[in-house]
Structures are given as C-alpha cells and as structure tokens.
Design a protein around this motif. Sequence first.
Motif, mmCIF file in Angstrom:
data_model
loop_
_atom_site.group_PDB
_atom_site.id
_atom_site.type_symbol
_atom_site.label_atom_id
_atom_site.label_comp_id
_atom_site.label_asym_id
_atom_site.label_seq_id
_atom_site.Cartn_x
_atom_site.Cartn_y
_atom_site.Cartn_z
ATOM 1 N N PRO A 87 0.753 -1.182 -0.051
ATOM 2 C CA PRO A 87 0.014 0.102 0.073
ATOM 3 C C PRO A 87 0.925 1.266 -0.196
ATOM 4 C CG PRO A 87 -0.762 -1.562 1.523
ATOM 5 C CD PRO A 87 0.633 -1.979 1.082
ATOM 6 N N LYS A 88 0.402 2.348 -0.699
ATOM 7 C CA LYS A 88 1.083 3.752 -0.630
ATOM 8 C C LYS A 88 1.512 3.970 0.883
ATOM 9 C CE LYS A 88 -0.527 6.453 -4.564
ATOM 10 N NZ LYS A 88 0.155 5.663 -5.652
ATOM 11 N N GLY A 89 2.655 4.523 0.966
ATOM 12 C CA GLY A 89 3.008 4.998 2.530
ATOM 13 C C GLY A 89 3.658 4.018 3.288
ATOM 14 N N PHE A 90 3.606 2.739 2.917
ATOM 15 C CA PHE A 90 4.276 1.429 3.633
ATOM 16 C C PHE A 90 5.761 1.873 3.491
ATOM 17 C CE2 PHE A 90 1.443 -1.976 4.995
ATOM 18 C CZ PHE A 90 0.504 -1.432 5.212
ATOM 19 N N LYS A 91 6.575 1.324 4.553
ATOM 20 C CA LYS A 91 7.742 1.650 4.505
ATOM 21 C C LYS A 91 8.659 0.490 3.532
ATOM 22 C CE LYS A 91 8.455 2.849 9.517
ATOM 23 N NZ LYS A 91 8.493 2.210 10.847
ATOM 24 N N PRO A 92 9.600 0.802 3.040
ATOM 25 C CA PRO A 92 10.518 -0.142 2.246
ATOM 26 C C PRO A 92 10.189 -1.449 2.976
ATOM 27 C CG PRO A 92 11.525 1.856 2.176
ATOM 28 C CD PRO A 92 10.445 2.032 3.330
ATOM 29 N N GLY A 93 9.931 -2.747 1.828
ATOM 30 C CA GLY A 93 9.884 -3.955 2.494
ATOM 31 C C GLY A 93 8.595 -4.210 3.318
#
Length: 112
Positions: A87-93
Amino acid sequence: MYYGGFKILIGRNNKQNDELVRTSSKEDLWFHAHEMPGAHVVVKTEGKEVPQEVVEYAASLAAGYSKGKNSGKVSVDYTFIKYVRKPKGFKPGMVIYTNYKTILVEPRRIEG
C-alpha cells in the motif's frame, strides 16, 4: 540460485524486498517468515507447478534470512505474488498479503 529446476531469489534488504515484489510475475511464489522481520524469497514458477520439496526449501531460506534464523523451527507464510501488495505510504519492504499457507521449517542459509 536454482533448486529443483526453479530459480529462487532472496531479498537481502528492504530495497531488494520491494524490488522482488514489484518485478515478479503474479504467478511466482512469495515466502516470508510469519510475523517477524526477514527476507522476501521468490520462486520463479514460469507457469509450472512447484513441487513440495521446492516449497520447503524456499521456506527454509525465508526462515534462515529472518529474525528466527537461530530457532529450531520457524513458521513461514507463502502465497502467489498476485496476493502480495504494498500500500502507498508503507515503509520499504513492508507488504500486506492474503490467501497464504503457513509451513513450519528449519532455517537454512546459503553457504558462501
């Protein structure tokens, strides 16, 4: 690396994990240690059914490259990439996934 005729890829950091999810085919199998930080592991299926032996090997790699690497057994979730999304805004990984199965395996790491 290859195992049982299937190419297996391991994300060694958050950026590589993101890249694996983004660039894999929707029918590739994705593995991740259950509810703990760790590598994303992908088996390139090329439209073929993946034998249980290959599923167990890939799951053991996901366990071996996770926070649970020193445990006796680790629960590893796996599903097709088409059920993995970032989802948009999720941290990398970081991802959300559904329609998964869980397998209990001993952690394994690749030598070298």
